[in-house]
Design a protein around this motif. Sequence first.
Motif, short mmCIF file in Angstrom:
data_model
loop_
_atom_site.label_atom_id
_atom_site.label_comp_id
_atom_site.label_asym_id
_atom_site.label_seq_id
_atom_site.Cartn_x
_atom_site.Cartn_y
_atom_site.Cartn_z
N TYR A 112 0.74 -0.99 -0.12
CA TYR A 112 -0.02 -0.06 -0.09
C TYR A 112 0.87 1.07 0.07
O TYR A 112 0.77 2.34 -0.88
N GLN A 115 2.24 1.98 -3.45
CA GLN A 115 1.26 2.40 -4.37
C GLN A 115 0.98 3.82 -4.12
O GLN A 115 0.94 4.76 -4.95
N GLU A 116 0.99 4.29 -2.72
CA GLU A 116 0.69 5.83 -2.67
C GLU A 116 1.96 6.46 -2.93
O GLU A 116 1.71 7.49 -3.29
N LYS A 118 3.78 5.74 -5.22
CA LYS A 118 3.67 6.20 -7.07
C LYS A 118 2.64 7.21 -6.94
O LYS A 118 2.93 8.09 -7.99
N ARG A 119 1.60 6.93 -6.35
CA ARG A 119 0.32 8.04 -6.73
C ARG A 119 0.88 9.48 -6.42
O ARG A 119 0.62 10.60 -7.13
N MET A 120 1.69 9.65 -5.24
CA MET A 120 2.40 10.89 -4.96
C MET A 120 3.52 11.34 -5.99
O MET A 120 4.16 12.43 -5.64
N GLY A 121 4.03 10.42 -6.88
CA GLY A 121 5.18 10.93 -7.76
C GLY A 121 6.69 10.72 -7.14
O GLY A 121 7.38 11.30 -7.54
#
Length: 156
Positions: A112, A115-116, A118-121
């Motif tokens: 998790y 994934q977070e 990655k989502r935050m760049g």
Amino acid sequence: MTIRKAQEKDISRIIELLGQVLQIHAEIRPDIFIPDTTKYTEQELAALLKDEKKPIYVAVNEEDVCMGYAFCQMKEQPFSNNMVQFQSLFIDDLCVDRFARGQHIGESLFDYVKQEAKRMGCYEVTLNVWAGNTSAEKFYEKMGMKTKERQLEYIL
């Protein structure tokens, strides 16, 4: 098992788990860690929950009870003439209740967090492990982490 951002209702359970982590560290390094303490107070945790740059994720069971957590911090590689600038998501602390280990909760939390990030760049996920905490070292290696740098000490 569900993973979500920590909420105020999770604070007392997080404090319990922080105590479990502290005990492990106090056994490894009694010269540094004070037994029967925790890294944060309830008030400090309440403030952290509001800090977007320091997300706390919890793994909760069907009754919505926190069984593990991941304290994270957004970090930026400072400007340097010889290094690329990038963002990292640093795992400051990850814990699974000692009575719930072996149920892949830690793996789920780690996935998790990735994934977070990655989502935050973010470019990477980083963390520190105390020498002597071999179970944590093995866990993170199993998750695919590799040593980036080592911090050495000379005790005076």
